[in-house]
Design a protein around this motif. Structure first.
Motif, PDB file in Angstrom:
ATOM      1  N   THR A 168       5.114  -3.303  -9.003  1.00  0.00           N
ATOM      2  CA  THR A 168       6.517  -2.943  -9.159  1.00  0.00           C
ATOM      3  C   THR A 168       7.392  -3.932  -8.393  1.00  0.00           C
ATOM      4  OG1 THR A 168       6.334  -1.428  -7.272  1.00  0.00           O
ATOM      5  CG2 THR A 168       5.999  -0.498  -9.474  1.00  0.00           C
ATOM      6  N   ARG A 169       8.691  -3.826  -8.617  1.00  0.00           N
ATOM      7  CA  ARG A 169       9.634  -4.738  -7.947  1.00  0.00           C
ATOM      8  C   ARG A 169       9.510  -4.608  -6.430  1.00  0.00           C
ATOM      9  NH1 ARG A 169      12.991  -7.151 -11.399  1.00  0.00           N
ATOM     10  NH2 ARG A 169      13.274  -6.209 -13.469  1.00  0.00           N
ATOM     11  N   GLY A 170       9.649  -5.710  -5.762  1.00  0.00           N
ATOM     12  CA  GLY A 170       9.524  -5.731  -4.317  1.00  0.00           C
ATOM     13  C   GLY A 170       8.164  -6.191  -3.847  1.00  0.00           C
ATOM     14  N   ALA A 171       7.233  -6.345  -4.767  1.00  0.00           N
ATOM     15  CA  ALA A 171       5.899  -6.808  -4.390  1.00  0.00           C
ATOM     16  C   ALA A 171       5.923  -8.286  -4.030  1.00  0.00           C
ATOM     17  CB  ALA A 171       4.919  -6.578  -5.535  1.00  0.00           C
ATOM     18  N   LYS A 200      -5.222  -5.598  -4.614  1.00  0.00           N
ATOM     19  CA  LYS A 200      -4.689  -4.283  -4.287  1.00  0.00           C
ATOM     20  C   LYS A 200      -4.160  -4.254  -2.864  1.00  0.00           C
ATOM     21  CE  LYS A 200      -5.855   0.632  -4.493  1.00  0.00           C
ATOM     22  NZ  LYS A 200      -6.911   1.622  -4.867  1.00  0.00           N
ATOM     23  N   ARG A 201      -4.893  -4.901  -1.949  1.00  0.00           N
ATOM     24  CA  ARG A 201      -4.411  -4.967  -0.563  1.00  0.00           C
ATOM     25  C   ARG A 201      -3.121  -5.781  -0.478  1.00  0.00           C
ATOM     26  NH1 ARG A 201     -10.005  -5.691   0.489  1.00  0.00           N
ATOM     27  NH2 ARG A 201      -9.715  -7.962   0.616  1.00  0.00           N
ATOM     28  N   ALA A 202      -3.056  -6.882  -1.212  1.00  0.00           N
ATOM     29  CA  ALA A 202      -1.870  -7.751  -1.171  1.00  0.00           C
ATOM     30  C   ALA A 202      -0.647  -7.060  -1.753  1.00  0.00           C
ATOM     31  CB  ALA A 202      -2.151  -9.051  -1.923  1.00  0.00           C
ATOM     32  N   ALA A 203      -0.825  -6.242  -2.778  1.00  0.00           N
ATOM     33  CA  ALA A 203       0.309  -5.571  -3.428  1.00  0.00           C
ATOM     34  C   ALA A 203       0.820  -4.389  -2.617  1.00  0.00           C
ATOM     35  CB  ALA A 203      -0.102  -5.103  -4.819  1.00  0.00           C
ATOM     36  N   GLY A 204      -0.038  -3.768  -1.850  1.00  0.00           N
ATOM     37  CA  GLY A 204       0.384  -2.628  -1.041  1.00  0.00           C
ATOM     38  C   GLY A 204       0.912  -1.483  -1.893  1.00  0.00           C
ATOM     39  N   SER A 248       4.705   2.622 -10.070  1.00  0.00           N
ATOM     40  CA  SER A 248       3.565   2.265  -9.226  1.00  0.00           C
ATOM     41  C   SER A 248       2.372   3.165  -9.536  1.00  0.00           C
ATOM     42  CB  SER A 248       3.932   2.419  -7.751  1.00  0.00           C
ATOM     43  OG  SER A 248       4.093   3.795  -7.420  1.00  0.00           O
ATOM     44  N   ALA A 249       1.196   2.746  -9.074  1.00  0.00           N
ATOM     45  CA  ALA A 249      -0.002   3.565  -9.259  1.00  0.00           C
ATOM     46  C   ALA A 249       0.160   4.913  -8.563  1.00  0.00           C
ATOM     47  CB  ALA A 249      -1.218   2.825  -8.711  1.00  0.00           C
ATOM     48  N   ARG A 250       0.816   4.898  -7.435  1.00  0.00           N
ATOM     49  CA  ARG A 250       1.036   6.155  -6.713  1.00  0.00           C
ATOM     50  C   ARG A 250       1.872   7.123  -7.550  1.00  0.00           C
ATOM     51  NH1 ARG A 250       3.085   5.344  -0.752  1.00  0.00           N
ATOM     52  NH2 ARG A 250       1.052   4.278  -0.785  1.00  0.00           N
ATOM     53  N   GLN A 251       2.926   6.610  -8.216  1.00  0.00           N
ATOM     54  CA  GLN A 251       3.762   7.462  -9.062  1.00  0.00           C
ATOM     55  C   GLN A 251       2.987   7.974 -10.272  1.00  0.00           C
ATOM     56  OE1 GLN A 251       6.814   4.434  -9.593  1.00  0.00           O
ATOM     57  NE2 GLN A 251       8.294   5.658  -8.419  1.00  0.00           N
TER      58      GLN A 251
END
Length: 383
Positions: free
Chosen positions: A103-106, A79-83, A124-127
């Motif tokens: 998501t793309r850009g990770a 989770k930290r690595a994916a940001g 993303s999880a945020r979305q």
């Protein structure tokens, strides 16, 4: 069966409490306590329960517990690595691996370097969390059982009771839910209900005419379900003696409470195994990933195991909506409310409600324990 909430022990249990009362060392706070990673054999009784409830051999159960401990550590690092590109994760019991959606850009290389399998998704999880938060604000008809973010589906899953999807109020709710983001509708045969009917997890307690189950000992008392009692209500133990008082309680919206204890009662870091397994020590509260095995102790149906199915699910009980619950395949019945959910030796949460029973099966939700500790500033009593 409508949604309900869940609420015994003998002198031998109290004697065991005395044995463990001097065994505590450093407490666990509201923050996740890391699971132990040192190689050590799993408790034989826990393995036996997993064999019974999950259909595993002893070797398979021991291997699964080891893989789940690893996955819990990998999940935090991934989770930290994916940001910001992190989109959730889930554990696969068959392969013993953790999949992390991004998501793309990770930086997929950095995520894979943690030991996780990577899946590319759109949202993303945020979305997804934002979409679910929007749905949380909608008034839900009774035929809408629950909703939660499913990272594997990369959508918000809305569970609708069989035969009611065409109802006008359900169709209206789903239309408004879809305007918030990606929604996947699934059918459920039952509507959930609450399961209400020394401070050791799974032991019974009474308040008024209600029987509930102790969740986990904290320093000064224990935590349980909110629907079991209101602040100021007196609590009595399995033997009818006065235990203490509800100091805090929230239901609906949440389903948690904490009870202060005194009058000769004390707290211990133990969850009752009810003779099915040996009583289990509690060593922390690191959250198990979706797909991990999990067991429950309660005063009605005692000890049962299953799997974590979903996190952060909103459940539409008849008494009101409760947010941020975790769904499991573990059965429960009235009287089990407030009881302990534990994965390995890590506290997970207190039983809220469910559908079905322990004869034919069903599903049960729990309120995560770390939220309760944080809300009331409590410290988990650990071994």
């Amino acid at each position: 069966m409508r949604r309900t909430t869940a609420m015994r022990s003998a002198l031998s249990a109290l004697l065991l409490l005395a044995t463990w009362a001097t065994a505590s060392t450093l407490p666990a706070s509201a923050a996740d306590t890391p699971a132990r990673t040192a190689a050590e054999p799993a408790a034989p009784a826990l393995v036996s329960a997993m064999q019974r409830d999950l259909g595993l051999t002893r070797t398979q159960a021991e291997a699964r517990l080891a893989a789940e401990r690893t996955a819990t550590t990998v999940e935090r690092a991934a989770k930290r690595a994916a940001g910001a590109a992190y989109a959730g994760s889930w554990f696969d019991a068959g392969s013993g691996t953790l999949t992390v959606a991004v998501t793309r850009g990770a930086d997929t290389g950095a995520v894979r370097a943690t030991g996780a399998t990577v899946r590319l998704v759109q949202h993303s999880a945020r979305q997804l969390d934002a979409a679910k938060a929007h749905i949380d604000d909608l008034p839900a008809p009774e035929a809408v059982a629950s909703w939660y973010v499913d990272p594997e589906a990369n959508a918000v899953v809305v569970n609708v009771v069989d035969g009611h999807r065409a109802d006008n109020d359900v169709r209206s709710f789903l239309a408004r839910a879809r305007s918030a983001g990606p929604v996947q509708v699934r059918r459920t045969a039952y509507a959930p209900s609450t399961l209400a009917a020394g401070t050791v997890g799974g032991d019974p307690y009474y308040t008024g005419n209600v029987r509930c189950s102790i969740g986990f000992s904290v320093y000064g008392g224990f935590v349980s379900a909110g629907h079991c009692g209101q602040p100021g209500a007196a609590v009595y133990g399995w033997d009818g003696s006065y235990v203490g008082t509800f100091q805090g309680s929230s239901f609906p919206d949440n389903d948690y409470s904490w009870v202060s204890v005194g009058s000769g009662w004390w707290t211990v870091p133990v969850v009752l195994g009810w003779g099915t397994v040996s009583d289990q020590l509690v060593r922390g509260s690191a959250e198990a990933p979706v797909g991990a095995s999990i067991c429950r102790s309660g005063s009605t149906t005692h000890w049962h195991c299953g799997t974590v199915l979903a996190r952060n699910e909103t459940v539409n009980y008849s008494q009101g909506t409760v947010y941020q619950l975790t769904k499991t395949s573990v059965c429960a019945e009235p009287g089990d409310s407030g009881g302990s959910f534990i994965s390995g030796d890590q506290a997970q949460g207190v039983t809220s409600g469910g559908w079905g029973n322990c004869s034919s099966g069903g599903e049960t939700w729990y309120q995560p324990v770390n939220e309760i500790l944080s809300r009331y500033g409590l410290t988990l009593h650990t071994a």
